[in-house]
Design a protein around this motif. Sequence first.
Motif, short mmCIF file in Angstrom:
data_model
loop_
_atom_site.label_atom_id
_atom_site.label_comp_id
_atom_site.label_asym_id
_atom_site.label_seq_id
_atom_site.Cartn_x
_atom_site.Cartn_y
_atom_site.Cartn_z
N LEU A 139 0.83 -1.20 0.00
CA LEU A 139 0.00 0.00 0.00
C LEU A 139 0.86 1.25 0.00
CD1 LEU A 139 -2.99 -0.34 2.48
CD2 LEU A 139 -2.99 -0.33 -0.01
N TYR A 140 1.90 1.20 0.83
CA TYR A 140 2.76 2.37 0.97
C TYR A 140 3.46 2.67 -0.35
CZ TYR A 140 6.24 5.59 2.73
OH TYR A 140 7.01 6.69 2.91
N VAL A 141 3.98 1.62 -0.99
CA VAL A 141 4.67 1.82 -2.26
C VAL A 141 3.71 2.43 -3.28
CG1 VAL A 141 5.80 0.66 -4.18
CG2 VAL A 141 6.35 0.02 -1.83
N LEU A 142 2.50 1.92 -3.29
CA LEU A 142 1.48 2.44 -4.21
C LEU A 142 1.26 3.93 -3.95
CD1 LEU A 142 -0.74 1.74 -6.32
CD2 LEU A 142 -2.29 1.44 -4.40
N ALA A 143 1.09 4.29 -2.67
CA ALA A 143 0.87 5.69 -2.31
C ALA A 143 2.07 6.54 -2.71
CB ALA A 143 0.61 5.81 -0.82
N LEU A 144 3.26 5.98 -2.52
CA LEU A 144 4.49 6.71 -2.85
C LEU A 144 4.53 7.01 -4.34
CD1 LEU A 144 6.77 7.64 -1.07
CD2 LEU A 144 8.04 5.58 -1.65
N LEU A 145 4.16 6.02 -5.14
CA LEU A 145 4.16 6.21 -6.60
C LEU A 145 3.23 7.34 -6.98
CD1 LEU A 145 4.26 2.59 -8.08
CD2 LEU A 145 5.98 4.42 -8.23
N VAL A 146 2.00 7.29 -6.45
CA VAL A 146 1.01 8.31 -6.81
C VAL A 146 1.50 9.68 -6.37
CG1 VAL A 146 -1.33 9.12 -6.41
CG2 VAL A 146 -0.88 6.68 -6.65
N VAL A 147 1.95 9.78 -5.11
CA VAL A 147 2.35 11.08 -4.57
C VAL A 147 3.52 11.67 -5.34
CG1 VAL A 147 3.35 12.22 -2.57
CG2 VAL A 147 1.43 10.67 -2.28
N SER A 148 4.49 10.82 -5.74
CA SER A 148 5.66 11.37 -6.40
C SER A 148 5.33 11.76 -7.85
CB SER A 148 6.82 10.37 -6.36
OG SER A 148 6.40 9.16 -6.94
N GLN A 149 4.27 11.19 -8.42
CA GLN A 149 3.90 11.55 -9.79
C GLN A 149 3.04 12.80 -9.82
OE1 GLN A 149 5.30 10.30 -12.47
NE2 GLN A 149 6.44 9.18 -10.92
N LEU A 150 2.08 12.88 -8.88
CA LEU A 150 1.14 14.00 -8.87
C LEU A 150 1.77 15.20 -8.20
CD1 LEU A 150 -2.39 12.70 -7.88
CD2 LEU A 150 -1.75 13.94 -9.94
N ARG A 151 1.77 16.32 -8.88
CA ARG A 151 2.32 17.50 -8.22
C ARG A 151 1.33 18.65 -8.33
NH1 ARG A 151 8.05 17.43 -7.44
NH2 ARG A 151 7.03 16.01 -6.02
N PHE A 152 0.99 19.25 -7.19
CA PHE A 152 0.08 20.39 -7.22
C PHE A 152 0.87 21.68 -7.21
CE2 PHE A 152 -2.68 17.31 -4.75
CZ PHE A 152 -3.41 16.94 -5.87
N VAL A 153 0.28 22.73 -7.81
CA VAL A 153 0.91 24.05 -7.76
C VAL A 153 0.98 24.51 -6.31
CG1 VAL A 153 0.88 26.29 -8.90
CG2 VAL A 153 -0.67 24.47 -9.68
N GLU A 154 2.05 25.19 -5.95
CA GLU A 154 2.15 25.65 -4.58
C GLU A 154 1.18 26.81 -4.34
OE1 GLU A 154 6.05 26.29 -3.11
OE2 GLU A 154 5.37 27.66 -1.54
N VAL A 155 0.45 26.72 -3.22
CA VAL A 155 -0.39 27.85 -2.80
C VAL A 155 0.12 28.28 -1.44
CG1 VAL A 155 -2.71 28.64 -2.27
CG2 VAL A 155 -2.37 26.86 -3.99
N PRO A 156 0.89 29.38 -1.40
CA PRO A 156 1.50 29.76 -0.12
C PRO A 156 0.44 30.08 0.93
CG PRO A 156 1.74 31.50 -1.75
CD PRO A 156 1.20 30.31 -2.48
N THR A 157 0.77 29.86 2.19
CA THR A 157 -0.22 30.05 3.26
C THR A 157 -0.65 31.51 3.37
OG1 THR A 157 1.58 30.27 4.83
CG2 THR A 157 0.56 28.11 4.65
N ARG A 158 0.13 32.42 2.80
CA ARG A 158 -0.24 33.84 2.77
C ARG A 158 -1.66 34.06 2.25
NH1 ARG A 158 1.99 36.07 -1.36
NH2 ARG A 158 3.61 34.51 -1.62
N VAL A 159 -2.03 33.29 1.23
CA VAL A 159 -3.34 33.55 0.62
C VAL A 159 -4.44 32.66 1.19
CG1 VAL A 159 -2.31 34.34 -1.53
CG2 VAL A 159 -2.95 31.94 -1.29
N TRP A 160 -4.10 31.81 2.17
CA TRP A 160 -5.16 31.02 2.81
C TRP A 160 -6.03 31.96 3.63
CZ3 TRP A 160 -3.06 25.79 5.09
CH2 TRP A 160 -2.30 25.13 4.12
N GLY A 161 -7.30 31.66 3.69
CA GLY A 161 -8.13 32.55 4.49
C GLY A 161 -9.55 32.03 4.64
#
Lengths: 247, 443
Positions: free
Chosen positions: B212-234
């Motif tokens: 399971l972990y390896v599977l999750a690792l594969l997905v996480v390392s492939q998928l990359r989201f744009v960074e949203v800095p915490t400055r704009v969280w609200g």
Amino acid sequence: MSPPGKAAIQLIGVSKWYGGFQALKGLDLTVAEGERVVVCGPSGSGKSTMIRCINQLERHQKGDIRIHGRALCGEPKQDAPVLRETGMVFQSFNLFPHMTVLENCTFALTWVKQMPQAEAEGIAMAHLERVRIPEQARKYPLQLSGGQQQRVAIARALCMAPRIMLFDEPTSALDPEMIKEVLDVMVELAGTGMTMVVVTHEMGFARTVANRVVFMDQGEIVEQAAPEVFFSAPRYDRTRLFLSQIL
Amino acid sequence: MSDAPLVFTPRPADPPPPSTIGVVGWMRANLFSSLPNAILTFLGGYIFYVVVTTIIDWALVKAVWEAENRRQCLDLVGRSGACWPGVVEWIPNLIYGLYPKDQVWRINIGFLILLAWAVPLWLPRVKSKVAIGLSLVLLYPLLASYFFHGGAQGVVWTALIALGGAAFLWVWLTTLAEMRFGLGFGALVARLAGAADDERARRIGWGALAALYVLALLVVSQLRFVEVPTRVWGGLFLTLVISGIGIAFSLPAGVLLALGRRSQMPLIRVFCVTFIELFRSVPLITILFMFNTMLPLFLPAGVEVNRLLRAIVAVCLFASAYMAEIVRGGLQAIPKGQYEAAAAMGLGFWQSTSLIILPQALRIMIPSIVGNFIGLFKDTTLVSIIGLFDLLSMSRAVGEDTRWLGLFIEPFFFITMIYFVFCFLMSQYSLNLERRLGEGQRR
Ligand SMILES: Nc1ncnc2c1ncn2[C@@H]1O[C@H](COP(=O)(O)OP(=O)(O)O)[C@@H](O)[C@H]1O
Ligand SMILES: [Mg+2]
């Protein structure tokens, strides 16, 4: 007076202080395997303290306590296997209110003895049958009467397969109607050859079941004798006074 | 005189007099039991009526629902009716802050995962509830940080995020396995693989987790989201992040602090007492200021701790100190006999604490714990003072928008409702929980 057979419990010069107050004054007591000892004495004489020292709910400061020949050293880790040979029944039952009767009994088997659930339940049901309340297994302790609760407490202690059972005034918190059902269970237990130390003022129980009666006052053992001798010919005035008050 | 004893037959029970039961009986006993009581009842009823009708009049009857700007609202009804279009227009900002519109779905997915993670806790026949609950508190934040913040992660972060992902997979696989077959995920895989003995079964179970972990690792390392800095969280999102972490952290930390305070070991005890008393005797706002302005002074130059993190740390420490005192109160309510019975049966300190004492103590503490959570949730409004845009600050921003200049009451009313709904649900859930856990255990 030295009892026959091998010693189950030996207290050798046991002393215990609460702050500056000495609750036990160098007690010497030997209980043989299979022997049934009733301990009595006025309130505050140190009966509870003694019985609680035997299973180390209280730590004594002087003297030696041996269970089946093995001395208690005060290190919880090292004493644990020795203390597992003792079971305790309290005046106020002390059942776990958030668990069912059955869970109260299986709990220590699964957590301390790492026993599979099904096996633990088998053992628990056997002991609940022995104390005659298997039908209450799925209820919560506070839904039972005092007498039933105390019988569950006895079953719970028996589940851990102790070789020694300690009772601290098991019937003092009960209504008169319920005392008998608990005493009956204890009498039956005595019939199985269990080593028992019972703090109680039920002199009827002492007469029929005990091999020996121990009378304590002010942190000391005043006298001890077989019940027929103890009740008919107490040697000390203090004992006579006590007996005249409770009989 | 006869020898036969008299036979005692108990009388049948009578029903209670009708005037003391039912609605009439209740009203008599509670509302009109005396003249002053009756007067108070009418007075109270009148005040209640006036308040409610005034609010409904303003918020619904006279309210304006369509307008381009505040001017139009004022021209239509003046100040006697609410001007909702401004609030409606700002709802996305009130909820998500300045989070980029095209990325908002990540927040939604993140919260859906949270819900999905928690659902098994309420499903029947799921046995691993404790493990699921723990994984929720400890590992969900890792996965959430991936969705909410995104951006490039180092090796360590990737590994941790994958741990969160794997835990989520495990939660649902185990839930399904237990509901369908009565076996946990690992045990089920071992059974299917035909494990011969316990030792092998255990090894296969761990193997399945590793997979399971390896599977999750594969997905996480492939998928990359744009960074949203915490400055704009609200907005509500930020409020939930801060209070959620505060709540999840403060309960376990509070339990440990409370146990530490009762510890036999002087060093631990002194540390816990100092910590608790220090944080309890200073207002949260001071702690927030301290962390915001003074923390950088203690850190080596160049190390930058972001503002949100500073606020979260402050809230967590503050809440833990309060929680510790609540837990201590609960622990004190458990009779000594419970410890003794546990000890007499051979349980060690940690076993008796976690299995005997805490379950009972936590049950009686539920009202105060949830009360503390509610307080914490509302206290997060203070972070607006150190420049974070939580729900409260966002609502003030509405009235600073040029088109809705001066529109303050309506957004306040709206967020009041949001706070009310959240707090009310929490308190209702706590009552419900109390009732269910107390079943069969009344004294
Ligand atoms: N935890 C304690 N702290 C201080 N004194 C105690 C404590 N427990 C018992 N004592 C004192 O020790 C004496 C013996 O108590 P106990 O063994 O409970 O007597 P008994 O069970 O015979 O009534 C009493 O005087 C009691 O006040
Ligand atoms: Mg006593």
